[in-house]
Design an enzyme around this catalytic site. Structure first.
Site, PDB file in Angstrom:
ATOM      1  CB  CYS A   1      20.749  49.341  46.366  1.00 63.36           C
ATOM      2  SG  CYS A   1      19.951  48.292  45.253  1.00 63.36           S
TER       3      CYS A   1
ATOM      4  CG  HIS B   1      22.754  49.073  42.532  1.00 60.46           C
ATOM      5  ND1 HIS B   1      22.621  49.059  43.914  1.00 60.46           N
ATOM      6  CD2 HIS B   1      23.494  49.986  42.372  1.00 60.46           C
ATOM      7  CE1 HIS B   1      23.273  50.028  44.584  1.00 60.46           C
ATOM      8  NE2 HIS B   1      23.821  50.755  43.299  1.00 60.46           N
TER       9      HIS B   1
ATOM     10  CG  ASP C   1      25.015  53.973  44.344  1.00 61.29           C
ATOM     11  OD1 ASP C   1      24.063  53.690  45.230  1.00 61.29           O
ATOM     12  OD2 ASP C   1      25.547  52.830  43.537  1.00 61.29           O
TER      13      ASP C   1
END
Length: 327
Positions: free
Chosen positions: A107, A146, A161
């Site tokens: 991520c 994250h 995302d």
């Protein structure tokens, strides 16, 4: 996800007081110091994901398009730390890895690169930190592990995302509105604002494993509703994630040390290689069909090349130790 982290979210700072959107015609900054991005080319990134539209239009259609193309062409993967390499928060190194070397990333790599892309295309955006939910202990992790991006278009805000992976990967950004069901191919997502934080939830379909001998695999998610992560609207920079990035690739309790993970979305579902277990998942109206099989070590390299378009430079050692992780 990270072992015994138990502390609940303590951050109560007013989100709206910290809402900052930077869209200035200046060099890109990720950690308080301006970065030399002369060697980074937006057109080269867009070619990497197969985008052929007008990249000078910072509108919702383009945002949806590049978001989907990213998750369809750039894997969510942590193979570097199982190949004797180290992940970094250096944007230029991430760009070279993902764009020039045709790799994926986890991520902090994918979403940091996507943050740069958003700025280059003229979007108003800011990076946010989120705390992943540990379903075994029923608690959000104590530190932001994250990275996501908040984008504003025509007075509305969206969560972008491009790097959560497997069945929890959103294909399109989610509108930042509390309690609204937002259907996507992999299931129905919801953002909930409880006054202190935003929480991302997902309603999923039952996963049907075609090989009955693998039906009880720990990788199969038997929940129909699950909590993914929480976040506030406090702007973050790359430096905010450096300590956690180091932890995730060194701690023996880290999910990413316990399992090697590679997943890529497809037009009909997604592919995933967890250790030696390869799955092709097809989204159906009322269930997800899971074609799961164990791959001999001698075939892993070819599978990464053929199914994920990845070629690793160093020797890769798959791992699939016990951890809280489902596809």
């Amino acid at each position: 996800m990270l072992g015994n982290a138990r502390s609940p979210l303590k951050e109560t700072t007013s989100e709206w007081d910290h809402m900052l959107f930077l869209n200035l015609d200046i060099p890109f900054s990720i950690d308080g110091a301006f970065q030399d991005v002369d060697m980074m080319d937006l057109k080269e990134y867009l070619n990497r994901i197969g985008f052929t539209g007008q990249y000078d239009k910072a509108d919702l259609d383009n945002l949806f398009t590049i978001h989907k193309l990213h998750v369809m062409n750039i894997p969510f993967e942590n193979l570097s730390i199982h190949s004797g390499e180290k992940n970094t928060m250096d944007l230029q190194i991430i760009y070279d890895k993902i764009v020039k070397s045709n790799r994926g990333g986890w991520c902090c790599e994918n979403n940091l690169l996507f943050s740069w892309v958003l700025k280059e295309m003229g979007y108003k955006s800011t990076m946010l930190g989120s705390k992943v939910f540990n379903s075994l202990e029923q608690v959000f992790l104590s530190m932001d592990c994250h990275l996501v991006n908040l984008v504003e278009i025509d007075g509305k805000q969206y969560i972008a995302d491009v790097s959560f992976g497997v069945s929890s990967q959103i294909w399109h950004p989610l509108e930042l509105i509390s309690g609204k069901d937002q259907p996507q191919p992999s299931g129905v997502f919801r953002l909930i604002n409880n006054g202190l934080q935003w929480v991302l939830e997902k309603t999923i379909r039952k996963q049907l494993v075609q090989d009955k001998t693998l039906a009880n695999s720990s990788l199969i998610d038997k929940r129909l509703t699950k909590t993914l992560y929480s976040f506030t609207l406090t702007p973050r920079d790359a430096d905010h994630f450096r300590e956690m990035s180091d932890y995730l690739q060194t701690s023996p309790d880290s999910l990413f040390m316990l399992k090697s993970i590679c997943s890529l979305q497809t037009p009909t579902g997604f592919r995933a290689l967890i250790g030696w277990t390869y799955s092709e998942v097809t989204f159906k109206e009322d269930s997800d069909l899971v074609d799961m099989k164990e791959i001999p070590g001698c075939e892993i390299e070819a599978l990464l090349r053929d199914k994920f378009n990845l070629v690793l430079v160093n020797k890769f050692t798959p791992k699939n130790n016990k951890a809280d992780y489902c596809i």
